[in-house]
Design an enzyme around this catalytic site. Structure first.
Site, PDB file in Angstrom:
ATOM      1  N   SER A 143       0.855  -1.185   0.000  1.00 19.55           N
ATOM      2  CA  SER A 143       0.000   0.000   0.000  1.00 19.55           C
ATOM      3  C   SER A 143       0.889   1.232   0.000  1.00 19.55           C
ATOM      4  O   SER A 143       2.086   1.150   0.320  1.00 19.55           O
ATOM      5  CB  SER A 143      -0.888   0.002   1.255  1.00 19.55           C
ATOM      6  OG  SER A 143      -1.564   1.233   1.427  1.00 19.55           O
ATOM      7  N   TYR A 174      -2.726  -1.313  10.045  1.00 19.51           N
ATOM      8  CA  TYR A 174      -2.636  -1.439   8.587  1.00 19.51           C
ATOM      9  C   TYR A 174      -1.235  -1.073   8.124  1.00 19.51           C
ATOM     10  O   TYR A 174      -0.629  -1.788   7.306  1.00 19.51           O
ATOM     11  CB  TYR A 174      -3.683  -0.540   7.943  1.00 19.51           C
ATOM     12  CG  TYR A 174      -3.823  -0.702   6.455  1.00 19.51           C
ATOM     13  CD1 TYR A 174      -4.464  -1.814   5.915  1.00 19.51           C
ATOM     14  CD2 TYR A 174      -3.344   0.264   5.569  1.00 19.51           C
ATOM     15  CE1 TYR A 174      -4.612  -1.967   4.547  1.00 19.51           C
ATOM     16  CE2 TYR A 174      -3.484   0.118   4.196  1.00 19.51           C
ATOM     17  CZ  TYR A 174      -4.116  -0.992   3.700  1.00 19.51           C
ATOM     18  OH  TYR A 174      -4.254  -1.137   2.335  1.00 19.51           O
TER      19      TYR A 174
END
Length: 278
Positions: free
Chosen positions: A146, A159
């Protein structure tokens, strides 16, 4: 020998029931790939298969409901794919989830859940499929990290941790493939805001405005379509790129953080404090 096309190649995609995974499946199908798809959601996965078939492609599609955090399940799936097709050429470890909330507010259950899918899921997929990629003679491993595997933001500590871990794992695997001379390219992908359901399907810490967070992501942050993201990812993988940034936001934020050094954290904190939802 490196993989330059997916035509008649066996392509494995996790998290294929929605978003980027579904878009990758459709793109690879149109290019003539043989597909092996998985997702934990049987309904979403079935819809992806239906869309692939409706697109008029004649490719063979294997689809299995698999929880990527389950090591034994991934091992059995990988063995089944290899036995059925005799080879595996491209693996995209795409399955991922979010757990939004300050670190102090996330539960251990939340942390175990996101680490199991985002990190262990990639570990399992890489570990079980790598021998088949090596044996193929033109393998490609693609792990989806990401933008938040390059920069950190408040409210996404778990995350961030998993996506940084995916980045470190993937870059080390790439180095090992180069040292050993194995015919496998390894690509780490860092998408920015993509119009997927990842926020809506994710978890939020108690007390947060879940609807507001989802609306902010869907309406303000998710700029790129999954179809366009899939094109960039597949093109990057077939070019053998080590790192693929997906989206203008990914490029701008990553390079701004590099210029600012550790001071980017202060800038991000100031911006985050002005957001309408927390």
């Amino acid at each position: 020998m490196s993989l330059t096309s997916v035509a008649d190649k066996v392509v494995v995609i996790t998290g294929a029931g929605f978003g980027i995974g579904r878009a990758l499946a459709l793109r690879c199908a149109r290019d003539g790939a043989v597909l092996a798809l998985s997702d934990w959601d049987a309904v979403g996965l079935a819809e992806t298969v239906r869309l692939v078939e409706r697109a008029g492609t004649r490719v063979k599609v294997r689809h299995d409901v698999v929880d990527v955090s389950d090591r034994a399940a991934v091992a059995a799936w990988a063995a089944g794919v290899a036995e059925e097709h005799g080879r595996v050429n491209l693996v995209v470890n795409n399955a991922g989830v979010t757990a939004t909330g300050d670190f102090t507010d996330l539960t251990y259950e939340d942390l175990d859940w996101i680490v199991g899918i985002n990190f262990w899921g990639v570990v399992h997929g890489s570990k079980e499929f790598l021998p088949h990629l090596i044996a193929s003679g033109d393998g490609a491993l693609v792990n989806i990290s990401s933008l938040f595997g390059l920069v950190s933001v408040p409210g996404q500590s778990a995350y961030n941790a998993t996506k940084y871990a995916v980045r470190g794992l993937t870059e080390a695997i790439r180095e090992e493939m180069l040292v050993a001379g194995h015919p496998v390219t390894v690509t780490c992908v860092h998408p920015g805001g993509i119009r997927t359901g990842i926020s809506r399907h994710g978890r939020k810490a108690a007390g947060l405005d879940a609807a507001g967070i989802d609306a902010l992501f869907d309406q303000k942050l998710a700029r790129m379509s999954p179809d366009r993201a899939a094109e960039i990812i597949l093109d990057g993988a077939l070019a053998g790129k080590a790192r693929v940034l997906v989206g203008l936001d990914a490029h701008v934020i990553h390079h701004a953080a590099r210029l600012l050094g550790a001071r980017y954290q202060d800038v991000v904190a100031r911006v985050a404090s002005r957001l309408p939802v927390r």
